[in-house]
Design an enzyme around this catalytic site. Sequence first.
Site, short mmCIF file in Angstrom:
data_model
loop_
_atom_site.label_atom_id
_atom_site.label_comp_id
_atom_site.label_asym_id
_atom_site.label_seq_id
_atom_site.Cartn_x
_atom_site.Cartn_y
_atom_site.Cartn_z
N ALA A 37 123.37 22.35 57.13
CA ALA A 37 122.03 22.05 56.65
C ALA A 37 121.30 23.30 56.17
CB ALA A 37 121.24 21.36 57.75
N ASP A 58 132.59 28.56 55.14
CA ASP A 58 132.49 27.48 56.12
C ASP A 58 133.89 27.00 56.45
OD1 ASP A 58 130.05 25.45 57.13
OD2 ASP A 58 132.04 24.53 57.13
N ARG A 69 121.06 15.56 55.90
CA ARG A 69 120.31 16.83 55.88
C ARG A 69 120.99 17.95 55.09
NH1 ARG A 69 123.36 15.93 59.94
NH2 ARG A 69 124.63 17.55 60.92
N LYS A 84 133.53 21.77 52.79
CA LYS A 84 132.14 21.97 52.40
C LYS A 84 131.98 23.02 51.30
CE LYS A 84 129.99 20.35 56.67
NZ LYS A 84 129.13 20.69 57.83
N ASN A 129 126.18 28.19 66.22
CA ASN A 129 126.51 28.59 67.59
C ASN A 129 126.14 30.05 67.85
OD1 ASN A 129 129.24 30.32 67.46
ND2 ASN A 129 129.30 28.73 65.88
N PHE A 130 125.87 30.35 69.11
CA PHE A 130 125.43 31.68 69.50
C PHE A 130 126.52 32.74 69.29
CE2 PHE A 130 122.66 29.00 72.24
CZ PHE A 130 121.45 29.43 71.74
N THR A 132 128.84 33.15 67.11
CA THR A 132 128.95 33.66 65.75
C THR A 132 127.73 34.50 65.39
OG1 THR A 132 130.22 31.69 65.15
CG2 THR A 132 129.43 33.05 63.36
N CYS A 172 118.74 42.65 70.93
CA CYS A 172 117.47 43.09 71.53
C CYS A 172 116.60 41.88 71.86
CB CYS A 172 116.70 43.98 70.57
SG CYS A 172 117.38 45.61 70.25
N CYS A 185 122.76 19.87 67.12
CA CYS A 185 122.41 18.74 66.25
C CYS A 185 123.22 17.50 66.61
CB CYS A 185 122.66 19.11 64.79
SG CYS A 185 121.60 20.43 64.19
#
Length: 343
Positions: A37, A58, A69, A84, A129-130, A132, A172, A185
């Site tokens: 999205a 992707d 979306r 994609k 995701n965190f 990446t 930080c 999502c």
Amino acid sequence: MDENWQRYSRQILFQPIGLEGQKKLSNSKAVIVGMGALGTVMANHLVRSGVGFVRIIDRDLVELSNIQRQTLYDEEDAANALPKVVAAERKLNKINCSVTVEGIISDVNLDNAEELLTGFDIILDGTDNFQTRYLLNDVSVKHLIPWVHGAAVSSRGMFSVIIPGKTPCYRCLFPTVPSGLGETCDTVGVLSPLTDIIGSFQAMEAIKLLVGAETTSNLEQIDIWYNSSMQMDITHGRSPDCPTCGKGRFDFLDRSSNQQVSYTTLCGRDTVQINPRKRQIINMKEQAERLEKIGTVNGNPFLIRFKPDHDISLVLFSDGRVLVHGTDDIVKAKSYYAKYIGS
């Protein structure tokens, strides 16, 4: 006005950009990680605005549930299960033939991140995701490449601009890596106008940076359902103790770091094991309640078996380890992990 610039005439009329700014955009290179999205919105704006070279990356295919979306895709793309980046590249080439769009079907990870993301003027975050995002941050700080972070889930979104040596880096701002099992999502949904708004803000900050204008000094947060917003001034947020920008340690590019997640194909079992090296303690009751809203759940105090669709099942253990049954494709397993486990 030269015919080559006529396409951008309304943008050039905007004084803070002007013809000189437009020339800078045309000579700029941007890379977008994730063409969901946020990524589709950013790519659309950057290509229409005349950023000269846009790489889009992707790992996934277009699915029907994306179209609500993810603005560059349509029903035909989903029916044909197009990657994609293939579907997006085709659309973007029809929008502006004077811009070079390079689509790469890949999972960005510690083995290829530096190769895929260096040599650009800016990195844009369309990830889900965190893990990446911390990887993008390592590449950004190590190679002095600014990046624009963005996130959107449910009705809430945020964005910020990270400029190595000038602003706090992502680590930080978020020193402790979330342990997963957060909202995504695919577990709590997301509103299409939200992703348009956050992706548009990200694109705008990228354009500002590329033309040499001042970018936001805030971590900007909004909730479009409850009509609330918050600006957190991060001007003084740099930490000398930050492992990344303070101490020059790039844990997410380091295979030996305890911040890594191990992905292993289990021989003969059509299963991928995903094992965070940093030990976690999972509240199994809470996670079962969260997952049963979107799929079939059963288990016991020691594990949860979650089946989101006919082909795949995920087994979650209390220490954070996950078995993805139904595939031996690590990239596919990572995609399911990111969608439903949230890290």
